[in-house]
Design an enzyme around this catalytic site. Structure first.
Site, PDB file in Angstrom:
ATOM      1  N   ASP A  93       4.250   0.771  12.046  1.00  0.00           N
ATOM      2  CA  ASP A  93       3.446   0.238  11.242  1.00  0.00           C
ATOM      3  C   ASP A  93       3.148  -1.108  12.205  1.00  0.00           C
ATOM      4  O   ASP A  93       2.199  -1.779  11.946  1.00  0.00           O
ATOM      5  CB  ASP A  93       3.149   0.135  10.135  1.00  0.00           C
ATOM      6  N   CYS A 144      -4.521  12.647  13.291  1.00  0.00           N
ATOM      7  CA  CYS A 144      -4.839  11.908  12.562  1.00  0.00           C
ATOM      8  C   CYS A 144      -4.872  11.216  14.103  1.00  0.00           C
ATOM      9  O   CYS A 144      -4.660  11.856  14.646  1.00  0.00           O
ATOM     10  CB  CYS A 144      -4.810  11.181  11.569  1.00  0.00           C
ATOM     11  N   ILE A 174       3.128  18.959   7.977  1.00  0.00           N
ATOM     12  CA  ILE A 174       3.492  18.496   6.924  1.00  0.00           C
ATOM     13  C   ILE A 174       5.294  19.808   6.453  1.00  0.00           C
ATOM     14  O   ILE A 174       5.210  19.951   5.685  1.00  0.00           O
ATOM     15  CB  ILE A 174       2.583  18.820   5.590  1.00  0.00           C
ATOM     16  N   ASP A 175       5.325  20.368   7.890  1.00  0.00           N
ATOM     17  CA  ASP A 175       6.448  21.252   7.539  1.00  0.00           C
ATOM     18  C   ASP A 175       7.877  21.194   6.785  1.00  0.00           C
ATOM     19  O   ASP A 175       8.044  22.235   5.881  1.00  0.00           O
ATOM     20  CB  ASP A 175       6.625  21.785   9.340  1.00  0.00           C
ATOM     21  N   LYS A 221       0.991  -1.404   0.031  1.00  0.00           N
ATOM     22  CA  LYS A 221      -0.041   0.083  -0.105  1.00  0.00           C
ATOM     23  C   LYS A 221       0.656   1.709  -0.368  1.00  0.00           C
ATOM     24  O   LYS A 221       1.066   2.452  -0.846  1.00  0.00           O
ATOM     25  CB  LYS A 221      -0.719   0.054   1.319  1.00  0.00           C
ATOM     26  N   VAL A 276       7.974   7.087  16.952  1.00  0.00           N
ATOM     27  CA  VAL A 276       8.036   7.860  15.716  1.00  0.00           C
ATOM     28  C   VAL A 276       6.105   8.902  15.696  1.00  0.00           C
ATOM     29  O   VAL A 276       6.288   9.733  15.056  1.00  0.00           O
ATOM     30  CB  VAL A 276       7.362   6.786  14.593  1.00  0.00           C
ATOM     31  N   ARG A 293       1.282  14.836  12.854  1.00  0.00           N
ATOM     32  CA  ARG A 293       1.578  14.317  11.512  1.00  0.00           C
ATOM     33  C   ARG A 293       1.491  15.776  10.634  1.00  0.00           C
ATOM     34  O   ARG A 293       0.604  16.038   9.882  1.00  0.00           O
ATOM     35  CB  ARG A 293       0.429  13.418  10.883  1.00  0.00           C
ATOM     36  N   ARG A 344      -8.911   0.537   4.888  1.00  0.00           N
ATOM     37  CA  ARG A 344      -8.682   1.475   4.318  1.00  0.00           C
ATOM     38  C   ARG A 344      -7.068   0.182   3.747  1.00  0.00           C
ATOM     39  O   ARG A 344      -6.336   0.577   2.667  1.00  0.00           O
ATOM     40  CB  ARG A 344      -7.325   2.314   5.323  1.00  0.00           C
TER      41      ARG A 344
HETATM   42  C1  UD1 Z   1       4.498   6.497   5.896  1.00  0.00           C
HETATM   43  C2  UD1 Z   1       3.577   5.641   6.072  1.00  0.00           C
HETATM   44  C3  UD1 Z   1       2.834   5.452   7.517  1.00  0.00           C
HETATM   45  C4  UD1 Z   1       4.253   4.965   8.418  1.00  0.00           C
HETATM   46  C5  UD1 Z   1       4.960   5.732   8.369  1.00  0.00           C
HETATM   47  C6  UD1 Z   1       6.409   5.964   8.976  1.00  0.00           C
HETATM   48  C7  UD1 Z   1       2.840   5.421   4.167  1.00  0.00           C
HETATM   49  C8  UD1 Z   1       0.820   6.425   3.200  1.00  0.00           C
HETATM   50  N1  UD1 Z   1       2.696   5.829   5.283  1.00  0.00           N
HETATM   51  O1  UD1 Z   1       3.723   8.064   6.572  1.00  0.00           O
HETATM   52  O2  UD1 Z   1       1.857   4.226   7.508  1.00  0.00           O
HETATM   53  O3  UD1 Z   1       3.878   4.771   9.706  1.00  0.00           O
HETATM   54  O4  UD1 Z   1       5.620   6.320   6.990  1.00  0.00           O
HETATM   55  O5  UD1 Z   1       6.851   4.496   9.044  1.00  0.00           O
HETATM   56  O6  UD1 Z   1       3.714   5.950   3.069  1.00  0.00           O
HETATM   57  N2  UD1 Z   1       6.539  15.019  10.227  1.00  0.00           N
HETATM   58  C9  UD1 Z   1       6.393  16.149  10.812  1.00  0.00           C
HETATM   59  N3  UD1 Z   1       6.406  17.124   9.964  1.00  0.00           N
HETATM   60  C10 UD1 Z   1       6.904  16.535   8.762  1.00  0.00           C
HETATM   61  C11 UD1 Z   1       6.797  15.371   7.876  1.00  0.00           C
HETATM   62  C12 UD1 Z   1       6.716  13.964   8.845  1.00  0.00           C
HETATM   63  O7  UD1 Z   1       7.124  16.131  11.844  1.00  0.00           O
HETATM   64  O8  UD1 Z   1       6.743  17.779   7.148  1.00  0.00           O
HETATM   65  C13 UD1 Z   1       6.111  13.742  11.284  1.00  0.00           C
HETATM   66  C14 UD1 Z   1       5.482  13.325  11.063  1.00  0.00           C
HETATM   67  O9  UD1 Z   1       4.283  13.800  12.933  1.00  0.00           O
HETATM   68  C15 UD1 Z   1       5.118  11.781  12.228  1.00  0.00           C
HETATM   69  C16 UD1 Z   1       6.567  11.213  11.604  1.00  0.00           C
HETATM   70  O10 UD1 Z   1       7.693  12.843  11.050  1.00  0.00           O
HETATM   71  O11 UD1 Z   1       5.371  11.960  13.314  1.00  0.00           O
HETATM   72  C17 UD1 Z   1       6.663  10.326  10.475  1.00  0.00           C
HETATM   73  O12 UD1 Z   1       6.305  10.989   9.555  1.00  0.00           O
HETATM   74  P1  UD1 Z   1       6.797  10.448   7.878  1.00  0.00           P
HETATM   75  O13 UD1 Z   1       7.683   9.644   7.783  1.00  0.00           O
HETATM   76  O14 UD1 Z   1       6.645  11.388   7.195  1.00  0.00           O
HETATM   77  O15 UD1 Z   1       5.528   9.491   7.153  1.00  0.00           O
HETATM   78  P2  UD1 Z   1       4.239   9.238   7.033  1.00  0.00           P
HETATM   79  O16 UD1 Z   1       5.114   9.810   5.698  1.00  0.00           O
HETATM   80  O17 UD1 Z   1       3.340   9.987   6.819  1.00  0.00           O
END
Ligand code: UD1
Length: 426
Positions: free
Chosen positions: A303, A115, A122-123, A22, A325, A120, A395
């Site tokens: 995960d 969530c 996206i900064d 996925k 994480v 989470r 999902r």
């Molecule tokens: C992806 C996976 C998710 C998995 C995660 C970590 C997909 C669709 N989802 O999510 O299943 O749990 O990797 O292995 O592939 N963060 C920030 N700022 C940002 C981006 C992330 O602070 O701009 C933080 C997040 O809040 C979180 C951590 O970094 O606490 C990890 O997030 P990230 O590695 O980005 O996970 P996703 O890509 O969202």
């Protein structure tokens, strides 16, 4: 409404074929926006998140068809306005931002919210797309990004975020010059995205290490590709085989992607046979506790934390589960306690004291992997469990019920309608 009914106590025996990943296919679908022409992606799981991404792509102008695990995408003219409802439904939709910005020079997208498992933000995506030269405005919950052409640069991620690494990597494929992402995420899904993009004509090196180099090109084409197997689905089944004292083989797996889990399961005392593309686990009644610390790959996958924590509920002793994480990833704990588990949570750590048995009851899945954890608990518990919140499970797990039934799991769907609602609809 739908719920799952699980009758516990039956060992899982046989072989389960693992579906395509996925977390990879969603990014490959986003990456297709960078190219033009007809794409064929094989081993695509028929799950809700894939359908949501199909909806996102269709609203952007892509023609999509998913038949028998083969996804066909025809990418031509595109718009940069993304569908708000679908983006809000699935956070991974944010992955279309980098590709659209690079391909069209602009994109408008809603800001995804937090969530159940954490805030989470996206900064890291935004900060580094700005570094590549994007002008990004945030207004009324929407993001508008513009750039005539992105310009390659050196990027150092504050944290190896999977999504940020992928968004930047995809955007940089069409940038002018070279981009280097330092402290990049190293997940297998990022290697898969690199391979897919390179087949489209991109020039990316280093995915899988913490430094990725992208030499920008002028345009990208199309490709045929087969997505890697889902390591989280495979891990979930291995844990289910172990906890039900069964003998379960998962096939269509890349064992290397699961080394950490395999190591932990061995520490628990389970017997594992690892072959080139399959793993067999033999469960047992009594097993040792073990501690885990979730970390970016190749650390223990967050995960798989809820499913592994569930396993430790029945270990002979105490296990310490630390989640680093996400900020709120213990939604399954309260439900497991209702089933008789002994778990104490303090901040991002859970101390699980093994109990003799779990007992079936009504529980609710708060998110995808918490849902998988509750199914696993239900399969091991004494008596019947009812699991609601199943939309989360749908999902990400393809044909979960069919696959479990085929190896002896006593699990089935039950449809139910509220009498109150029925009466009021009349
Ligand atoms: C992806 C996976 C998710 C998995 C995660 C970590 C997909 C669709 N989802 O999510 O299943 O749990 O990797 O292995 O592939 N963060 C920030 N700022 C940002 C981006 C992330 O602070 O701009 C933080 C997040 O809040 C979180 C951590 O970094 O606490 C990890 O997030 P990230 O590695 O980005 O996970 P996703 O890509 O969202």
């Amino acid at each position: 409404m739908r719920k799952l009914l699980v009758e516990g106590g039956n060992p899982l025996k046989g072989t389960v074929r693992i579906s395509g990943a996925k977390n990879s296919v969603l990014k490959l679908m986003a990456a297709s926006l960078l190219g033009t022409g007809k794409f064929e992606i094989g081993d695509v799981p028929a799950i809700k998140d894939v359908y949501t991404m199909i909806g996102v792509l269709e609203s952007l102008g892509v023609k999509a068809k998913l038949i028998d695990s083969k996804l066909t995408l025809e990418v031509g003219e595109l718009t940069g306005v993304t569908p708000t409802d679908l983006v809000q439904e699935m956070r991974a939709s944010i992955q279309v931002m980098g590709p659209l910005l690079a391909r069209l020079g602009w994109v408008r997208i809603t800001k995804p919210g937090g969530c159940a498992i954490g805030d989470r933000p996206i900064d890291l995506h935004l900060k580094n797309l700005r570094k590549l030269g994007a002008d990004i405005q945030e207004e009324h919950g929407f993001i508008t990004a513009r750039a005539k052409r992105l310009v390659g640069c050196e990027i150092v991620l504050d944290f190896p975020s999977v999504g940020a690494t992928e968004n930047i990597m995809m955007a940089a494929t069409l940038a002018e010059g070279t981009t280097v992402i330092h402290n990049a995420a190293r997940e297998p899904e990022i290697v898969d995205a690199q391979n897919f993009l390179n087949q489209m004509g991109a020039k990316i090196f280093g995915a899988g290490s913490n430094s990725i180099t992208i030499h920008g090109v002028d345009s990208l084409g199309n490709t045929n590709y087969r997505v890697i197997p889902d390591r989280i689905e495979a891990g979930s089944f291995l844990i289910a085989g172990a906890i039900t004292q069964g003998k379960l083989t998962v096939e269509n797996v890349i064992p290397q992607h699961l080394v950490h889990l395999i190591d932990k399961l061995k520490e628990n005392g389970f017997e594992l046979e690892v072959a080139a593309n399959s793993i067999t686990i033999t469960g047992r009644n009594k097993f040792y506790p073990a501690n885990i610390l979730t970390l970016p790959y190749p650390g223990f996958a967050t995960d798989l934390q809820p499913q592994y924590l569930t396993l430790t509920c029945l270990a002979q002793g105490s296990s310490l589960i630390r989640e680093t994480v996400y900020s709120r990833r213990f939604g399954h704990v309260e439900e497991l306690r209702r089933m008789g588990a002994n778990i104490e949570v303090d901040g991002n750590a859970a101390l699980v004291r093994g109990v003799k048995e779990l007992s079936g009851t009504s529980v609710r899945a708060s998110d995808l992997r918490a849902g998988a954890a509750l199914v696993i608990a239900g399969l091991a518990a004494n008596g019947q469990s009812e699991i609601t919140g199943v939309e989360h499970i749908e999902r990400g797990y393809e044909k979960l019920v069919d696959k479990l039934q085929a190896v002896g799991g006593r699990i089935r769907w039950e449809e139910w309608t509220s009498h109150f609602l029925k009466e009021n609809e009349k």
